[in-house]
Design an enzyme around this catalytic site. Structure first.
Site, mmCIF file in Angstrom:
data_model
loop_
_atom_site.group_PDB
_atom_site.id
_atom_site.type_symbol
_atom_site.label_atom_id
_atom_site.label_comp_id
_atom_site.label_asym_id
_atom_site.label_seq_id
_atom_site.Cartn_x
_atom_site.Cartn_y
_atom_site.Cartn_z
ATOM 1 N N ASP A 192 110.502 48.666 -15.398
ATOM 2 C CA ASP A 192 111.158 48.310 -16.644
ATOM 3 C C ASP A 192 110.270 47.624 -17.676
ATOM 4 O OD1 ASP A 192 112.929 48.946 -14.651
ATOM 5 O OD2 ASP A 192 114.416 47.465 -15.214
ATOM 6 N N GLU A 227 112.437 41.133 -3.700
ATOM 7 C CA GLU A 227 112.342 42.263 -4.644
ATOM 8 C C GLU A 227 110.879 42.598 -4.910
ATOM 9 O OE1 GLU A 227 114.210 41.502 -8.415
ATOM 10 O OE2 GLU A 227 114.030 43.598 -9.065
#
Ligand code: GLC
Length: 419
Positions: A161, A385
């Site tokens: 992103d 993550e």
């Protein structure tokens, strides 16, 4: 002594806690829906203990496929107010509420992995999913193939992103009409690990543009402010298409068109090579400008079956800059940030795909080094993550499905014993 069995158990528990019956969320709170490439990787982990449930992950993912063949990046199965932008903002008017963009098409690759585990069991699933994957790949060819590979129309499509590659192309995005909104991500995770407000305004402006044009790909192609050829999309699609060709052979389907797609894509993606950086990088589809930034996606060429000795040297050089690898942006770059999303930290999923490719292309030692470093990160920091490349600290969301899945499918010694 590391208790690998306990770690295997823990990884499985994380995935099971994130299981919502027919699909798995990436992590509770931060990402409460079904994400496209997360599901494919998570299925790879689930396949280590429950093949039927692993196949179901793909069936659910493809139940959200659009008429035009696109498979969305998020499926909003159940409304959750903890995430923004939700289904009302995307307003895609689909039967199953979804976002209006896609994500790296790794499904065929991990479907092949499931099939290889038990071909007799997998045949019916492959037969059902095969035409759907073909339609998705054709959607990329019809709407996203550019001179230098496959283009993304939103940074979120790339799966990376906030990568540095998007900085320059994003300056074209007009944010004057974005207005006020309430972010949710920074209530789950530290703000300095997440994109800035300016970046977020631009992300939303692109979403509003797509929505206001009914997600019409021809309008987005002609007038959208952001269109960048991306190594993640290009290399994963080449790889997936090769795996799809293999699957076609297994179930007696024709392969000519698939081979043609692989050839066309491979030709185009060779344009991502930036000679002075000695790496593959993103390239603006509008003016051909190179992003001038190396990322971990730069090293997915082996995953696509493309060996390159110069890229190999670049990878080794970057890996030598930090104790942990592979950083999402090299520590020696001015724009490097050890904690911020996709601008430095390590993703075990990317390591998995980079190393799978390396091993297949005859670089087993380097693949093993990357695996070992991934193992160290998880032992030290858990199933986070992502991770800081300097000190290995876990960052972003915790109890993450795809990190747990890559542990089960690739990092763990148990996975290696199974071959
Ligand atoms: C972030 C990541 C993306 C991932 C999603 C869910 O948006 O950048 O790659 O799919 O989180 O985990």
């Amino acid at each position: 002594m590391t208790d690998y069995q306990q770690l295997d158990q823990q990884a499985k528990q994380i995935i099971q806690q994130n299981d919502r019956g027919t699909y798995t969320i990436p992590t509770a709170g931060l990402y409460p829906y079904q994400w496209n490439w997360d599901s494919a990787l998570t299925a790879f982990g689930i396949a280590q203990y429950d093949l039927k449930r692993a196949w179901q992950e793909f069936e659910t993912l493809f139940s959200g496929q659009w008429e035009n063949g696109m498979v969305p990046h998020i499926l909003f199965h159940q409304q959750d107010d903890g995430y923004f932008p939700g289904p009302d903002v995307w307003d895609t008017k689909q039967k199953l509420a979804s976002s209006g963009i896609t994500q790296p098409p790794i499904a065929a690759t991990f479907i092949r992995k499931l099939y290889e585990k038990d071909q007799a069991f997998g045949t019916e699933y492959v037969k059902k999913l095969f035409p759907k994957i073909c339609r998705w790949h054709e959607w990329f060819m019809a709407h996203r193939l550019e001179k230098y590979g496959i283009a993304v129309t939103h940074p979120w499509e790339s799966g990376r992103d906030n990568a540095v590659e998007w900085d320059q192309p994003l300056t074209r995005v007009d944010i004057s009409q974005v207005g006020t909104y309430q972010r949710r991500d920074t209530s789950h995770v530290d703000a300095d690990m997440r994109p800035t407000k300016l970046d977020y305004d631009r992300y939303l402006s692109l979403v509003y543009f797509g929505r206001d044009n009914q997600w019409d790909e021809s309008v987005i192609r002609a007038q959208g402010a952001f269109r960048v050829c991306d190594p993640t999309m290009s290399f994963t699609l080449i790889r997936a298409n090769k795996d799809l060709t293999w699957l076609a052979e297994q179930i007696g389907e024709k392969t000519e068109r698939l081979q043609q797609i692989t050839d066309e894509l491979s030709d185009a993606a060779s344009g991502l090579w930036q000679e002075d950086l000695k790496s593959y990088t993103a390239r603006d589809a509008k003016d051909g400008a190179f992003a001038n930034a190396i990322s971990n996606a730069s090293f997915l060429n082996w995953f696509a079956g493309i060996d390159n000795p110069v890229a190999l040297e670049s990878l080794q050089k970057i890996m030598a800059e930090t104790p942990y690898a592979v950083p999402s942006h090299p520590a020696s770059a001015e724009t490097y940030d050890a904690n911020r999303y996709w601008r430095g930290p390590i993703w075990v999923i990317m390591n998995t795909m980079i190393a799978m490719g390396l091993a297949e292309q005859g670089h087993a030692d380097l693949a093993e080094t990357i695996r070992q470093k991934s193992e160290d990160l998880i032992i030290k920091g858990g199933f986070a993550e992502y991770f800081n490349p300097e000190n290995g600290a876990p960052a972003g969301g915790g109890n993450f499905s795809w990190t747990a899945a890559c542990w089960l499918g690739w990092v763990s010694p148990t996975a290696r014993q199974e071959g």
